[in-house]
Design a protein around this motif. Structure first.
Motif, PDB file in Angstrom:
ATOM      1  N   ALA A 148       0.826  -1.206   0.000  1.00 58.98           N
ATOM      2  CA  ALA A 148       0.000   0.000   0.000  1.00 58.98           C
ATOM      3  C   ALA A 148       0.860   1.255   0.000  1.00 58.98           C
ATOM      4  O   ALA A 148       0.599   2.209  -0.756  1.00 58.98           O
ATOM      5  CB  ALA A 148      -0.925   0.000   1.218  1.00 58.98           C
ATOM      6  N   CYS A 149       1.895   1.253   0.827  1.00 57.41           N
ATOM      7  CA  CYS A 149       2.764   2.430   0.924  1.00 57.41           C
ATOM      8  C   CYS A 149       3.572   2.640  -0.344  1.00 57.41           C
ATOM      9  O   CYS A 149       3.779   3.783  -0.776  1.00 57.41           O
ATOM     10  CB  CYS A 149       3.695   2.295   2.126  1.00 57.41           C
ATOM     11  SG  CYS A 149       2.882   2.616   3.694  1.00 57.41           S
ATOM     12  N   VAL A 150       4.057   1.559  -0.936  1.00 51.17           N
ATOM     13  CA  VAL A 150       4.843   1.699  -2.165  1.00 51.17           C
ATOM     14  C   VAL A 150       3.986   2.294  -3.277  1.00 51.17           C
ATOM     15  O   VAL A 150       4.411   3.234  -3.966  1.00 51.17           O
ATOM     16  CB  VAL A 150       5.430   0.334  -2.592  1.00 51.17           C
ATOM     17  CG1 VAL A 150       5.935   0.392  -4.029  1.00 51.17           C
ATOM     18  CG2 VAL A 150       6.569  -0.062  -1.660  1.00 51.17           C
ATOM     19  N   THR A 189      -6.752   3.307   1.929  1.00 51.47           N
ATOM     20  CA  THR A 189      -7.741   2.347   1.429  1.00 51.47           C
ATOM     21  C   THR A 189      -7.153   0.939   1.400  1.00 51.47           C
ATOM     22  O   THR A 189      -7.770  -0.022   1.866  1.00 51.47           O
ATOM     23  CB  THR A 189      -8.227   2.744   0.029  1.00 51.47           C
ATOM     24  OG1 THR A 189      -8.835   4.032   0.087  1.00 51.47           O
ATOM     25  CG2 THR A 189      -9.231   1.734  -0.508  1.00 51.47           C
ATOM     26  N   LEU A 190      -5.944   0.803   0.842  1.00 48.59           N
ATOM     27  CA  LEU A 190      -5.314  -0.515   0.740  1.00 48.59           C
ATOM     28  C   LEU A 190      -4.907  -1.070   2.110  1.00 48.59           C
ATOM     29  O   LEU A 190      -4.933  -2.283   2.330  1.00 48.59           O
ATOM     30  CB  LEU A 190      -4.090  -0.443  -0.175  1.00 48.59           C
ATOM     31  CG  LEU A 190      -4.363  -0.113  -1.644  1.00 48.59           C
ATOM     32  CD1 LEU A 190      -3.059   0.004  -2.420  1.00 48.59           C
ATOM     33  CD2 LEU A 190      -5.263  -1.175  -2.282  1.00 48.59           C
ATOM     34  N   THR A 191      -4.543  -0.189   3.041  1.00 47.90           N
ATOM     35  CA  THR A 191      -4.068  -0.632   4.354  1.00 47.90           C
ATOM     36  C   THR A 191      -5.205  -0.996   5.296  1.00 47.90           C
ATOM     37  O   THR A 191      -5.159  -2.018   5.981  1.00 47.90           O
ATOM     38  CB  THR A 191      -3.194   0.464   5.007  1.00 47.90           C
ATOM     39  OG1 THR A 191      -2.096   0.758   4.146  1.00 47.90           O
ATOM     40  CG2 THR A 191      -2.671   0.000   6.354  1.00 47.90           C
ATOM     41  N   PHE A 223      -1.910  10.229  -1.642  1.00 50.22           N
ATOM     42  CA  PHE A 223      -1.365   9.180  -0.777  1.00 50.22           C
ATOM     43  C   PHE A 223      -2.435   8.627   0.156  1.00 50.22           C
ATOM     44  O   PHE A 223      -2.568   7.406   0.316  1.00 50.22           O
ATOM     45  CB  PHE A 223      -0.191   9.716   0.039  1.00 50.22           C
ATOM     46  CG  PHE A 223       0.425   8.680   0.934  1.00 50.22           C
ATOM     47  CD1 PHE A 223       1.341   7.767   0.433  1.00 50.22           C
ATOM     48  CD2 PHE A 223       0.067   8.600   2.274  1.00 50.22           C
ATOM     49  CE1 PHE A 223       1.894   6.789   1.257  1.00 50.22           C
ATOM     50  CE2 PHE A 223       0.609   7.634   3.103  1.00 50.22           C
ATOM     51  CZ  PHE A 223       1.530   6.731   2.589  1.00 50.22           C
ATOM     52  N   ASN A 224      -3.185   9.510   0.800  1.00 52.98           N
ATOM     53  CA  ASN A 224      -4.213   9.057   1.740  1.00 52.98           C
ATOM     54  C   ASN A 224      -5.255   8.180   1.061  1.00 52.98           C
ATOM     55  O   ASN A 224      -5.650   7.137   1.585  1.00 52.98           O
ATOM     56  CB  ASN A 224      -4.902  10.257   2.390  1.00 52.98           C
ATOM     57  CG  ASN A 224      -4.071  10.871   3.494  1.00 52.98           C
ATOM     58  OD1 ASN A 224      -2.924  10.500   3.699  1.00 52.98           O
ATOM     59  ND2 ASN A 224      -4.636  11.834   4.194  1.00 52.98           N
ATOM     60  N   SER A 225      -5.712   8.612  -0.108  1.00 53.21           N
ATOM     61  CA  SER A 225      -6.770   7.860  -0.788  1.00 53.21           C
ATOM     62  C   SER A 225      -6.289   6.478  -1.220  1.00 53.21           C
ATOM     63  O   SER A 225      -7.044   5.503  -1.164  1.00 53.21           O
ATOM     64  CB  SER A 225      -7.284   8.645  -2.003  1.00 53.21           C
ATOM     65  OG  SER A 225      -6.256   8.849  -2.948  1.00 53.21           O
ATOM     66  N   ILE A 226      -5.027   6.359  -1.621  1.00 54.53           N
ATOM     67  CA  ILE A 226      -4.492   5.069  -2.071  1.00 54.53           C
ATOM     68  C   ILE A 226      -4.053   4.206  -0.884  1.00 54.53           C
ATOM     69  O   ILE A 226      -4.508   3.078  -0.706  1.00 54.53           O
ATOM     70  CB  ILE A 226      -3.315   5.271  -3.037  1.00 54.53           C
ATOM     71  CG1 ILE A 226      -3.796   5.938  -4.335  1.00 54.53           C
ATOM     72  CG2 ILE A 226      -2.637   3.935  -3.353  1.00 54.53           C
ATOM     73  CD1 ILE A 226      -2.676   6.311  -5.287  1.00 54.53           C
ATOM     74  N   CYS A 227      -3.157   4.757  -0.074  1.00 56.86           N
ATOM     75  CA  CYS A 227      -2.526   3.963   0.985  1.00 56.86           C
ATOM     76  C   CYS A 227      -3.507   3.576   2.084  1.00 56.86           C
ATOM     77  O   CYS A 227      -3.534   2.423   2.531  1.00 56.86           O
ATOM     78  CB  CYS A 227      -1.355   4.731   1.572  1.00 56.86           C
ATOM     79  SG  CYS A 227      -0.386   3.765   2.746  1.00 56.86           S
TER      80      CYS A 227
END
Length: 199
Positions: A124-126, A173-175, A167-171
């Motif tokens: 998620a972070c990557v 959500t996945l985390t 970053f917030n919307s991607i990371c």
């Protein structure tokens, strides 16, 4: 070019890049520390936020500063190098925590609880990092050209705000998908973005 000229040129280059190594290492350190802390949810004035909320925004400031001084090529190289270090870090963590412990060794289950979700968090972070940091660098250097190098802090804040939203919307959500409720997840994204911007 004479030997003296070559020596002067090398001295100038070394002088220009004397802080780059330290800043790059600091960027990578902040990145890894911020990846270790998201599952530590802290109570911040009544808001539930990830533990790395005040650390990760510093990576955007450093990225913007490096892009400003050293150019897009150098900061993109630094970002990809840091991503590689982050992947190696998480691979080693995942490997070590799964090796059987010696009998009666205390607190071994704590390591699995603390780092067991590390691969998911790393992925998620990557993804979030690559998308947000490269956007940050591109917008920062683009705005520098548009404004002819002026208004650094305004440009830095604008690009950081955009990058943090990405970053917030991607990371997040996945985390946190399946870990937190959808309402809590959305509130976490928005509150985190606002607090990071205030910070």
């Amino acid at each position: 070019m004479s030997g003296k000229s070559l020596s002067q040129h090398a001295s100038t280059v070394n002088s220009e890049y004397q802080y780059f190594t330290f800043i790059s290492m600091l960027y990578c350190t902040l990145l890894i520390v911020s990846v270790l802390l998201p599952y530590k949810i802290i109570n911040l004035f009544g808001y539930s936020e990830p533990g790395g909320i005040f650390i990760f925004p510093l990576t955007y400031l450093l990225g913007g500063a490096i892009a400003e001084v050293y150019g897009r090529k150098m900061v993109v190289r630094m970002i990809w190098s840091s991503v590689l270090c982050l992947v190696i870090f998480n691979c080693l963590i995942s490997l070590i925590i799964r090796i059987p412990s010696v009998p009666n060794a205390p607190h071994q289950e704590v390591f699995l609880q603390a780092f067991g979700s590390s691969p998911r968090l790393a992925i998620a972070c990557v993804i979030g990092l690559v998308c947000s940091d490269l956007t940050n660098v591109y917008r920062m250097t683009r705005l520098k050209a548009i404004f002819k190098g002026k208004y650094f802090w305004q440009r830095c804040l604008w690009t950081t705000a955009l990058s943090e939203a990405i970053f917030n919307s991607i990371c997040y959500t996945l985390t946190y998908w399946g870990v937190l409720s959808n309402t809590t997840l959305l509130r976490l994204m928005v509150d985190s973005w606002v607090l990071k911007m205030v910070y």
